[in-house]
Design a protein around this motif. Sequence first.
Motif, short mmCIF file in Angstrom:
data_model
loop_
_atom_site.label_atom_id
_atom_site.label_comp_id
_atom_site.label_asym_id
_atom_site.label_seq_id
_atom_site.Cartn_x
_atom_site.Cartn_y
_atom_site.Cartn_z
N GLN A 584 0.83 -1.21 0.00
CA GLN A 584 0.00 0.00 0.00
C GLN A 584 0.86 1.25 0.00
N ALA A 585 1.97 1.22 0.76
CA ALA A 585 2.87 2.37 0.80
C ALA A 585 3.52 2.59 -0.57
N LEU A 586 3.91 1.49 -1.23
CA LEU A 586 4.52 1.61 -2.56
C LEU A 586 3.51 2.17 -3.55
N GLU A 587 2.27 1.67 -3.51
CA GLU A 587 1.26 2.17 -4.44
C GLU A 587 0.99 3.65 -4.22
N GLN A 588 0.92 4.07 -2.96
CA GLN A 588 0.68 5.49 -2.66
C GLN A 588 1.81 6.35 -3.22
N THR A 589 3.03 5.83 -3.17
CA THR A 589 4.18 6.56 -3.72
C THR A 589 4.08 6.66 -5.24
N LEU A 590 3.61 5.57 -5.88
CA LEU A 590 3.54 5.54 -7.34
C LEU A 590 2.38 6.37 -7.89
N ARG A 591 1.33 6.56 -7.10
CA ARG A 591 0.17 7.34 -7.55
C ARG A 591 0.46 8.83 -7.41
N LYS A 592 1.38 9.31 -8.20
CA LYS A 592 1.75 10.72 -8.15
C LYS A 592 0.91 11.52 -9.14
N PRO A 593 0.55 12.75 -8.79
CA PRO A 593 -0.20 13.59 -9.74
C PRO A 593 0.56 13.74 -11.05
N GLY A 594 -0.18 13.61 -12.15
CA GLY A 594 0.45 13.76 -13.46
C GLY A 594 1.05 12.48 -14.00
N LYS A 595 1.12 11.45 -13.15
CA LYS A 595 1.64 10.16 -13.59
C LYS A 595 0.48 9.23 -13.94
N GLY A 596 0.53 8.59 -15.09
CA GLY A 596 -0.52 7.66 -15.46
C GLY A 596 -0.54 6.45 -14.54
N TRP A 597 -1.72 6.10 -14.06
CA TRP A 597 -1.85 4.93 -13.19
C TRP A 597 -3.21 4.29 -13.42
#
Length: 613
Positions: A584-597
Amino acid sequence: MKERNASRRPQMNFLKMDMTQMEFPDASFQVVLDKGTLDAVLTDEEEKTLHQVDRMLAEVGRVLQVGGRYLCISLAQAHILKKAVGHFSREGWMVRVHQVANSQDQVLEAEPRFSLPVFAFIMTKFRPVSGSALQIFELCAQEQGKPMRLESAEQLAEAVRERQQYAWLCSQLYRKAGLGSVSLDLCDGDTGEPRYTLHVVDSPTVKPSRDNHFAIFIIPQGRETEWLFGMEEGRKQLAASAGFRRLITVALHRGQRYEGMDSIQAELSARVMELAPAGMPAQQQVPFLSVGGDIGVRTVQHQDCSPLSGSYVVEDVQGDDKHYFRRLIFLSNRNVVQSEARLLKDVSHRAQKKRKKDRKKQRPADAPEDLPTAPGQSIDKSYLCCEHHKAMVAGLALLRNPELLLETPLALLVVGLGGGSLPLFVHDHFPKSCIDAVEIDPSMLEVASRWFGFSQSDRMKVHIADGLDYITSLAGREGQPHYNVIMFDVDSKDPTLGMSCPPPAFVDQPFLQKVKSILTPEGVFILNLVCRDLGLKDSVLTGLKAVFPLLYVRRIEGEVNEILFCQLHPEQKLATPELLEMAQALEQTLRKPGKGWDDTYILSDMLKTVKIV
C-alpha cells in the motif's frame, strides 16, 4: 428379381455372371455400379483374395467406356480404400471419394445405424496417355461442397480416416455424456485449413427439460485465450452458467473470413447437430449464444516467422469492456498470449470508425487495417494487461522502504522481453531504475519496438543473448554487477515438457547459484513459473528453497502461472499484514499527480494470497 421387376422395369435385365470374367464386350457401359461387392469380396489381404479383386477391377475397367465411371459404395476400410485407389490411380483414372451424407432424421434417430460413415468411390476412366504419370485424387466431404484436391493416395487415405474418426466420435457423444475433454477442428472444405475449433462440454448436474438439451456458444474473435473460453475449467463454468446439458464452444480461427453471426450459424447448423446428445426432440431449434450477440473484432497487424520462436502474429482485438488490445501470439501455442498491451482510446475509436466505413466491403475478418504503426502513439504504457506482470511489479514491495523507491537507484535484470511491457512499466514508474533486459530472439526486440511502444534509453538496455549465457558470464567476472531485482519471464520452446516457463535449465541448482551471486543481499529474485507437472513443480520449489531460503508463492487465479518471490535471508520474512502495508505504501508513492496509473491496479491485492513455502 426378374418376376418382381417385370412390370415396373421391363427394360432391366438381371443376369448371373462371374464378375471376374464377364461376358460383355469391351467398352459396353458408361457406369458400373457396385453396391458393397468390393467390401464383401475384399475381406482380407491374402494373396488369393487380392488376385481375385485384381481380376474383378480389371473387368470393370474393360467394360467401361473412356469417360465412364465406376461407382462403388463402401465403408472404406483402410485395406479396401488402399486397394481401390491404388489400382485405378495406376491405370491413370481420376479418383474421387464422396462421403454419403446422413439425413437429419437419421442423425437424431434413437439408435444410429452405423458408427462408421458410408463412402462412394467414383473412379473416372481416362484415355491412356503414353509416358504420363498424372494422378488425380479428390475428396468431397460435404453433399454440396466442392471437391478438395489432394496430392497423394496417402493424403486421401488420411482424410478419409479423419472422417471416420469424426463419425465414431459423434456416435460416442450421442450414446454417452461426460466423455471428458473433447475438442475437434472443423476445416475449410476448399483449403483444408482449420476454420473452427469446437469444445464439447457436458453438464451432468443440469436437470433435463425440453429446451435445455443443447446449445452452441460462439466465442468472439480474440477472446479464445481468456480463461473462461480457453481453459477446460473455464468452459465447464461457462456451460454450468448457461444451463444446458451440452454446450459446444466454437472458436474462430485467424486467417478465415466470417461475414457475421447469421452466416456462421447457417454454416454450422447441420454440422453441430451431429454432436447433439441423445434425447433431444426432433426438429428442435438449437440456440446460438455469444457475448453481446456479435463475433468480435480481430485485426492482424503483422505476421512473420522467427528462426527461434517460429511463426507469430501481432493482432488487435476488442475486449469485453470495448477497449482494444494488441497481442503477440506464437502460432505454435496459439491459445496463449505471449505479450499484451492496451491501445489508447482515441486510436481504438478511429479504428472502429474505419471498420464501420469498410463494413460493406467483403474482406477477411482479420485483414490488416491502416491503424497507426507508430506504437509510441497508440500504446497505453501505464496499463499492465497480464496479471502475472502485475504480481511481479507488486513484489518490489519486498525491497523495504517502498516510499523511498522512487528516489532510490535500482538495478534490475529482466530475462525475457516479449513485447517489453514489464521492463517498460518499471522504467516509466521508477525514475531512478536502470534495467538490463535480456532476449534471445532479435525478432522479439523488433516486434516490441515497432508494435508495443518499447524503446531503449540510457536507463534501459536490451542485450540479445541467451539468458543462461548472459548470467553465467556476469557471475564469472570479478567485481560482477549486483542487481536489486532479477526477474525471469521466459518461455520454453519445447512443448513436450511439463513446465512451459521457464525452461528447466533456468532452475537448475548450479545456475541458481549464479543468479544468487549477482543479487544484492537485500534483493529479490522474481520468477514466473508455469508448470502443470506437480512432481516437477515440487522439485523446482525444493531447488529454489535450497538456494533462496525465503520463498513466497503467489498463484494467479484462473491461470497456471505462479509467481515466486525469492530472497536470501529468512529473517526478513514478512507476515501478510506487513506485506500488504508495504504494498500500500509503494502504491501510494507511485500514484503521483500527473503520472498515469491504472485505478484497477491495487498492489496490495496482488499480494493478499501470497504464501510462504
